[in-house]
Design a protein around this motif. Structure first.
Motif, PDB file in Angstrom:
ATOM      1  N   TYR A 208      37.194-137.654 -30.727  1.00 40.72           N
ATOM      2  CA  TYR A 208      37.984-136.421 -30.475  1.00 40.72           C
ATOM      3  C   TYR A 208      39.244-136.507 -29.854  1.00 40.72           C
ATOM      4  O   TYR A 208      39.550-137.220 -28.816  1.00 40.72           O
ATOM      5  N   ARG A 232      36.916-130.725 -31.544  1.00 41.05           N
ATOM      6  CA  ARG A 232      35.584-130.152 -31.469  1.00 41.05           C
ATOM      7  C   ARG A 232      35.638-128.600 -32.064  1.00 41.05           C
ATOM      8  O   ARG A 232      34.420-128.279 -32.349  1.00 41.05           O
ATOM      9  N   SER A 233      36.704-128.105 -31.860  1.00 37.71           N
ATOM     10  CA  SER A 233      36.671-126.727 -32.505  1.00 37.71           C
ATOM     11  C   SER A 233      37.979-126.247 -32.791  1.00 37.71           C
ATOM     12  O   SER A 233      38.996-127.042 -32.594  1.00 37.71           O
ATOM     13  N   PHE A 234      37.880-125.096 -33.451  1.00 39.49           N
ATOM     14  CA  PHE A 234      39.261-124.691 -33.910  1.00 39.49           C
ATOM     15  C   PHE A 234      40.341-124.175 -33.053  1.00 39.49           C
ATOM     16  O   PHE A 234      41.387-123.979 -33.281  1.00 39.49           O
ATOM     17  N   ALA A 235      39.843-124.057 -31.552  1.00 42.68           N
ATOM     18  CA  ALA A 235      40.761-123.654 -30.453  1.00 42.68           C
ATOM     19  C   ALA A 235      41.725-124.772 -30.338  1.00 42.68           C
ATOM     20  O   ALA A 235      42.655-124.555 -29.594  1.00 42.68           O
ATOM     21  N   GLU A 236      41.409-125.953 -30.886  1.00 41.79           N
ATOM     22  CA  GLU A 236      42.459-127.058 -30.424  1.00 41.79           C
ATOM     23  C   GLU A 236      43.405-127.272 -31.480  1.00 41.79           C
ATOM     24  O   GLU A 236      44.192-127.979 -31.408  1.00 41.79           O
ATOM     25  N   PHE A 245      36.389-131.882 -38.194  1.00 42.15           N
ATOM     26  CA  PHE A 245      35.273-131.457 -37.099  1.00 42.15           C
ATOM     27  C   PHE A 245      33.846-131.693 -37.618  1.00 42.15           C
ATOM     28  O   PHE A 245      33.676-132.078 -38.813  1.00 42.15           O
ATOM     29  N   ASN A 247      30.200-130.334 -38.584  1.00 41.40           N
ATOM     30  CA  ASN A 247      29.543-129.121 -38.732  1.00 41.40           C
ATOM     31  C   ASN A 247      28.276-128.957 -38.139  1.00 41.40           C
ATOM     32  O   ASN A 247      27.487-129.843 -37.512  1.00 41.40           O
ATOM     33  N   SER A 248      27.535-127.847 -38.591  1.00 39.93           N
ATOM     34  CA  SER A 248      26.228-127.526 -38.118  1.00 39.93           C
ATOM     35  C   SER A 248      25.124-128.632 -38.605  1.00 39.93           C
ATOM     36  O   SER A 248      23.791-128.518 -37.953  1.00 39.93           O
ATOM     37  N   ASN A 257      42.416-123.307 -39.732  1.00 40.36           N
ATOM     38  CA  ASN A 257      42.046-122.487 -38.587  1.00 40.36           C
ATOM     39  C   ASN A 257      42.460-121.100 -39.263  1.00 40.36           C
ATOM     40  O   ASN A 257      43.730-120.713 -39.434  1.00 40.36           O
TER      41      ASN A 257
END
Length: 284
Positions: A208, A232-236, A245, A247-248, A257
């Motif tokens: 990451y 890890r997430s879209f916040a990055e 990233f 996925n589930s 994003n």
């Protein structure tokens, strides 16, 4: 007697009465059946997507669940109507046209039976050749879910080798270079879901925060190439920026994003959509 859940998947959409008719047939077999929708928004005639959605979903349903999957461009031809029993003890009612591809590869199939339409066909529907979803699959699936017939009552068994499957590319890695497939879209958001396992990615030395170079090709024509953050997430990322990233399903995915990657670059899915990932020295 306990009824098994009945789960429906089609490419019919919900703008007319087709799915509702399948519900009606099923409830007419047994009003105590519990019927659920997987999706009815499979792109028309897209057998690949139907196959993937079954594989994506089946693990989360109890043993004995009956799945009906109707994406059937060959309706009315000599393609077989079957019920497959999986190694996980689920049942899939479907045309034998490739819908079982991902299930056969990932879970395994123990037995396949041809639907005997002399017994398992909606009464007074014998002159209809274009709506087997209602007349054959919903009726047979409901009878099986309700316990009106057992699996042997579906019809004669055929050899598992007769299951029709689609080409199913694998993923591979060597010296930090990852090759995979664009298997499916996270449709509502336009994210690309690949068949590359997170574990493979990590084993090749990616972490990451790394920047990677992503290339996407279709029939050897390059559709996309850029440097992307593995996060890890879209916040990055900032709004409109791409991200790699997990996925589930614990697979690698590519997104924008708050945007649709698929729409932005006209990316589709299937065995001829390939993705290449290599290490990048770029860092923002």
């Amino acid at each position: 007697m306990m009824k098994n859940p009945l789960v429906l998947q089609t490419d019919f959409g919900l703008s007319d009465g087709a799915v509702n008719a399948m519900y009606g047939v099923s409830i007419s077999v047994d009003p105590n059946l519990k019927i659920y929708d997987l999706t009815h928004d499979i792109p028309p005639f897209n057998i690949w997507d139907a196959s993937y959605r079954l594989s994506q979903t089946i693990d989360y349903w109890p043993e004995g669940t009956i799945f009906i999957s109707v994406v059937d461009p060959g309706v009315g031809t000599d393609r077989l109507s079957v019920v497959a029993k999986t190694k996980s003890n689920h049942y899939i009612v479907t045309p034998n046209n490739g819908t079982l591809t991902h299930i056969a590869d990932r879970i395994g199939i123990t037995e396949v039976r041809i639907i005997d339409e002399k017994v398992n066909r909606l009464p007074r529907s014998g002159e209809s050749y274009t709506f087997h979803g209602r007349d054959v699959y919903a009726y047979t699936g409901a009878r099986l879910a309700a316990g009106n017939i057992n699996y042997e009552g579906v019809g004669p068994s055929i050899d598992i080798s007769e299951i029709i499957t689609l080409p199913l590319p694998g993923s591979s890695s060597e010296n930090g270079i990852i090759l995979g497939n664009i298997d499916i879209l996270d449709v509502r958001f336009g994210n690309l879901w690949t068949n590359i396992d997170r574990q493979m990615f990590i084993q090749e030395g990616y972490f990451y925060g790394d920047w990677v170079e992503v290339s996407i090709e279709n029939e050897r024509k390059k559709k996309y190439q850029n440097h992307i953050l593995f996060g890890r997430s879209f916040a990055e990322t900032r709004l409109g920026e791409p991200l790699l990233f997990v996925n589930s399903l614990d697979k690698l995915a590519v997104a924008i994003n708050q945007g649709s990657f698929a729409n932005a670059y006209q990316i589709e899915t299937g065995s001829d959509w390939r993705i290449y990932i290599t290490k990048s020295k770029q860092k923002n």
